[in-house]
Design a protein around this motif. Structure first.
Motif, PDB file in Angstrom:
ATOM      1  N   ASP A 173       0.808  -1.197   0.000  1.00 28.96           N
ATOM      2  CA  ASP A 173       0.000   0.000   0.000  1.00 28.96           C
ATOM      3  C   ASP A 173       0.857   1.270   0.000  1.00 28.96           C
ATOM      4  N   LYS A 174       1.936   1.202   0.808  1.00 31.11           N
ATOM      5  CA  LYS A 174       2.812   2.368   0.894  1.00 31.11           C
ATOM      6  C   LYS A 174       3.599   2.560  -0.397  1.00 31.11           C
TER       7      LYS A 174
ATOM      8  N   VAL B 211       1.619   4.536  -2.919  1.00 35.08           N
ATOM      9  CA  VAL B 211       1.581   5.978  -2.662  1.00 35.08           C
ATOM     10  C   VAL B 211       2.959   6.597  -2.943  1.00 35.08           C
TER      11      VAL B 211
ATOM     12  N   THR C 128      -4.256   8.633  -5.616  1.00 38.09           N
ATOM     13  CA  THR C 128      -4.282   7.175  -5.451  1.00 38.09           C
ATOM     14  C   THR C 128      -5.377   6.711  -4.496  1.00 38.09           C
TER      15      THR C 128
ATOM     16  N   THR D  24      -6.360   2.993  -3.345  1.00 39.53           N
ATOM     17  CA  THR D  24      -6.090   2.560  -1.978  1.00 39.53           C
ATOM     18  C   THR D  24      -7.337   1.957  -1.348  1.00 39.53           C
TER      19      THR D  24
ATOM     20  N   SER E 116      -7.946  -2.128  -0.624  1.00 39.60           N
ATOM     21  CA  SER E 116      -8.143  -2.578   0.752  1.00 39.60           C
ATOM     22  C   SER E 116      -9.522  -3.199   0.895  1.00 39.60           C
TER      23      SER E 116
ATOM     24  N   THR F 210      -3.984   0.307   5.782  1.00 40.43           N
ATOM     25  CA  THR F 210      -4.483   1.280   4.820  1.00 40.43           C
ATOM     26  C   THR F 210      -4.435   2.686   5.397  1.00 40.43           C
TER      27      THR F 210
ATOM     28  N   SER G 260      -0.924   4.207   5.652  1.00 39.31           N
ATOM     29  CA  SER G 260      -0.323   4.709   4.408  1.00 39.31           C
ATOM     30  C   SER G 260      -0.602   6.193   4.273  1.00 39.31           C
TER      31      SER G 260
ATOM     32  N   ASP H  97      -5.717  -5.992  -7.204  1.00 36.53           N
ATOM     33  CA  ASP H  97      -4.997  -4.729  -7.012  1.00 36.53           C
ATOM     34  C   ASP H  97      -4.351  -4.279  -8.316  1.00 36.53           C
TER      35      ASP H  97
END
Lengths: 311, 519
Positions: free
Chosen positions: A210-211, A214, A241, A245, A249, A282, A285, B423
């Motif tokens: 997730d990070k 970003v 984003t 995101t 999630s 989530t 982030s 994703d």
């Protein structure tokens, strides 16, 4: 349904000023993590069989389980200090025994088996686990080693792909995520065992993922908008984003949810921890990793006019 | 990015079809024995069974070797007229030491010890220590080799013993230097097998020392051994082994003709037969002890010379004990003692429950993700769903191809992979949407979307991959199954999103040439 999407999380022109709340986010996170660390020392994690050693026997009786009878039968086999408890339905019994260096867990487990079938004829032992003290210590060491090495490798990878400000903020955030997960484990009394280590590692992997998304956008925008202040730039990147995101999630959350509901005793704890971790990962982030990057990189990242490493 | 060569197109389709084909054996009965039928194995937690982690006691190996070396050293020294005192064994250091009777004898002591036969080259070194004592030290390499051989041999014996019980598909594997994993599908109460594996089953035939009736302390050259049948009592038995159980070629349960009780008969090989015949001939009227794992099973009086190489052991057996002893003697003695360090057994009913729980979760989770993608991503969401299905098929196919083991955590891993897999599609579609907003044409937007998102997808999957490889390396049992499915899932995800779902989007674009994109 087969053409344009019917639903969106946020409009494409959304512009939420996340960085305004950066200190609040960091402070909240720090407080929660600190509380978790305190919880870790007192009362501490409920260690599962893998890490504590001992015996767990799960039996299914024909009629409602008679705990008194089972305790008497265990005592007749010289098994003392056994925890006999109900779980699941009326017909399910869980028997737990601790172990120290001198306990021959493997002999004791057979005694427990005999005691159960004597006390409740027709009862079946559906699960019997015995872990000796030496093995549990080793499993614990390996579990922590796997966690530690994963963190180091994630740090190394992000450092290699991005710059050190990114890697450091990511790992600090992961540690904060990790401590909160530990706090959650303490509060919920889920047993901490190898499966939980797997859950935590999956959370770390997911949270990093997730990070990275970003950060990837931050890096791209650093090149695209040469003069935009870092604070604005990070906000822009998060907003751009945001749909992704929230979307990802949600799908991971939806995938883990049935496990929590239908997964049975062995997986539901794992799945609840996953669900918690998805929410934490989530939000961190946006509210932790990004502000940390702003703090660490405010001077360096923006002054640097050279293009960042190609991605 | 927007063009698929014909070859690429066909290979993507071929891979998906191959995946489908490889999944078939998991759902269809094997039609003929000759056809390879690769299937996913269900882990013990799903099919029921036991997992035993056996700890090999290697220190006993070192101790035994030191003991025998010190015995022969003593004999050699005495034969040369040399004396010794303060003999000490140190199993941890792998050495034994003694003091020469007189410092002047030191050089001759060293020479004799150095000349002792070695089991392997450089097995031990002999050196004088500063305090005047002499130490013989086993080399770590030799000890390791010996340990490795002993574990290999122990695995073989364990296999023979388990096979003799009729267990189906047992898996016996070495773990690390001193562990053996025994997996027994279908056996949820391993008590019997544990008792078989926990017995070393070293049998020896030795004479009872008749000169020391009623002794409580063993005379030199004897050992006081407990009697199996009379707890608390001991018997002075000579240390010299007349016949070793290793010379047995067959053994089995039988009934004793005189008493009608259970007994174990045995047959010796030619060397054993000769030794047995010689010792019984020379010792008629004396008692001959049958010793199993340092306990005297019985010590009958030798009535006449036994020359046929057959014998019968009439301990106070019941049917089970007689059968087990026969089995143990046939399979051979363990070179090292084994203990159970970890046991996990799962009954078949719980396994069936777990399969049901896992399959239900997988189905519901899959459906939830599909509905989400359809609602939030429309047409491209459906392409992602097709890729998601292909992903599931490919994961099953790879697991079958390698005959991998599917555990309950492994099913959880599959489900999470499916959750994470979309994703990549989300990243691509969101990117396309942004590019359109920036004013690009549909074609350019799709092109840019694929290009930009690919780097992100690779980055985010690489980190997840690293975390789970760690888990696979350091995890054990079911947890490894989890790490394995996620690791395989990451690979299939990259294929199904970067190649398949993109292919679908590109073909759709090429066929319809839309003026706007459904995002």
């Amino acid at each position: 349904m087969f053409g344009r999407p019917l639903l969106r999380f946020v409009r494409s022109d959304t512009h939420i000023n996340f960085m305004r709340g950066r200190f609040l986010g960091l402070a909240t996170s720090a407080v929660l993590s600190l509380a978790s660390v305190i919880l870790f020392f007192h009362p501490g994690l409920t260690l599962g069989l893998d890490f504590k050693g001992g015996i767990v026997v799960e039996a299914r009786t024909n009629g409602p389980a008679d705990f008194g009878k089972i305790r008497t039968a265990l005592a007749a086999h010289h098994i003392e200090a056994a925890g006999v408890q109900a779980f699941g339905s009326d017909n399910d019994v869980l028997i737990r025994l601790g172990a120290d260096e001198n306990t021959n867990t493997n002999a004791v487990i057979d005694q427990v088996r005999h005691a159960v079938t004597e006390a409740q004829p027709g009862a079946t032992v559906v699960r019997a686990d015995a872990v000796g003290a030496s093995v549990s210590a080793e499993l614990f060491r390996n579990g922590l080693l796997a966690l530690g090495l994963s963190l180091v490798m994630i740090l190394a990878y992000i450092w290699f792909r991005f710059e050190w400000e990114f890697a450091l903020s990511a790992v600090i955030t992961l540690v904060l995520d990790l401590t909160k997960t530990v706090g959650f484990l303490v509060l919920t009394h889920f047993e901490f065992d190898l499966v939980m280590v797997a859950a935590i590692l999956t959370i770390l992997g997911y949270s990093t993922n997730d990070k990275v998304v970003v950060y990837d956008r931050v890096r791209e925008n650093l090149r695209r908008y040469r003069t935009m202040p870092l604070r604005e730039l990070i906000d822009l990147s998060i907003n751009e984003t945001l749909n992704r995101t929230l979307g990802t999630s949600t799908t991971v959350f939806l995938a883990a949810l049935p496990l929590a509901i239908f997964g049975g005793s062995s997986l539901s704890g794992f799945a609840w921890v996953m669900l918690f971790g998805i929410v934490v990962g989530t939000s961190s982030s946006i509210f932790i990793a990004a502000p940390l990057l702003l703090l660490l990189g405010e001077k360096r990242l923006r002054k640097d006019t050279k293009p960042a490493a190609p991605g | 990015m927007m063009y698929y060569s014909r070859a690429k197109l066909f290979s993507v389709i071929a891979a998906c079809l191959a995946g489908l084909l490889l999944c078939v054996p998991n759902f269809v009965r094997k039609p003929a024995a000759s056809i390879p039928w690769p299937q996913i194995h269900l882990g013990l937690d799903l099919r029921g069974g036991s997992y035993l982690l056996m700890q090999v006691d290697l220190s006993s190996l070192t101790h035994d070797r030191l003991q025998s070396l010190s015995d022969s050293a003593r004999q050699s020294l005495l034969a040369a007229g040399l004396g010794y005192r303060d003999i000490a064994l140190d199993t941890k250091q792998g050495q034994f030491s003694f003091r020469p009777r007189d410092p002047s004898e030191k050089d001759r002591d060293l020479k004799i010890l150095s000349d002792m036969p070695r089991a392997v080259a450089d097995e031990f070194t002999v050196a004088a220590r500063p305090d005047g004592s002499i130490a013989l030290t086993l080399s770590p390499d030799a000890m390791r080799t010996r340990a490795h051989e002993a574990v290999t041999q122990a695995i073989e014996i364990v296999r023979r013993r388990i096979d003799a019980t009729g267990a189906v598909d047992p898996e016996i594997t070495r773990q690390g230097e001193d562990r053996i994993i025994v997996e027994l599908p279908g056996i949820s109460d391993p008590e019997h097998i544990k008792s078989l594996l926990g017995t070393t089953a070293r049998m020896t035939f030795r004479l009872v020392d008749e000169t020391a009736p009623g002794a409580t302390v063993a005379p030199p050259g004897d050992t006081m051994l407990p009697l199996t049948e009379a707890p608390g009592q001991t018997l002075a038995v000579r240390d010299h082994i007349d016949v070793d159980g290793a010379d047995l070629v067959n053994a089995g349960a039988t009934t004793d003709e005189q008493t009608g009780g259970w007994a174990v008969n045995f047959t010796l090989n030619s060397a054993g037969t000769r030794a047995f015949s010689a010792v019984t001939q020379a010792n008629v009227g004396r008692r001959f002890a049958i010793v199993l794992d340092n306990k005297v099973i019985e010590a009958p009086v030798i009535r006449s010379a036994i020359t046929g190489g057959n014998g019968i052991i009439t301990g106070n057996f019941d049917a089970r004990k007689a059968t087990d002893l026969g089995l143990l003697l046939r399979a051979g003695a363990l070179p090292v003692p084994l203990t159970v360090a970890e046991e996990r057994s799962i009954g078949p009913s719980l396994g069936a429950d777990s399969i049901r729980a896992g399959a239900l979760s997988l189905l519901v989770g899959f459906l939830l993700v599909i509905v989400f993608m359809a609602l939030f991503y429309g047409r491209f969401g459906w392409y992602a769903n097709v890729a998601l299905f292909a992903n599931l098929v490919l994961m099953l196919a790879i697991l079958s191809l390698f005959g991998a083991t599917l555990t309950l955590p492994g099913m959880a891993g599959m489900l999470l992979t499916l959750g994470m897999a979309v994703d990549a599609n989300i990243l691509i579609v969101e990117r396309i949407r942004e590019e359109l907003k920036r004013g690009r044409t549909p074609l350019a937007a799709m092109q840019a979307g694929f290009e930009r998102a690919t780097a992100t997808i690779l980055d985010s999957n690489a980190t997840a991959f690293l975390a789970h490889v760690m888990l696979f390396v350091f995890g054990t049992g079911p947890v490894r199954g989890f790490a394995l499915t996620i690791t395989i899932g990451i690979a299939t995800t990259l294929f199904s999103t970067l190649l398949l779902s993109r292919l679908l989007m590109v073909r759709w674009y090429a066929l319809t040439r839309p003026s706007t994109l459904p995002v």
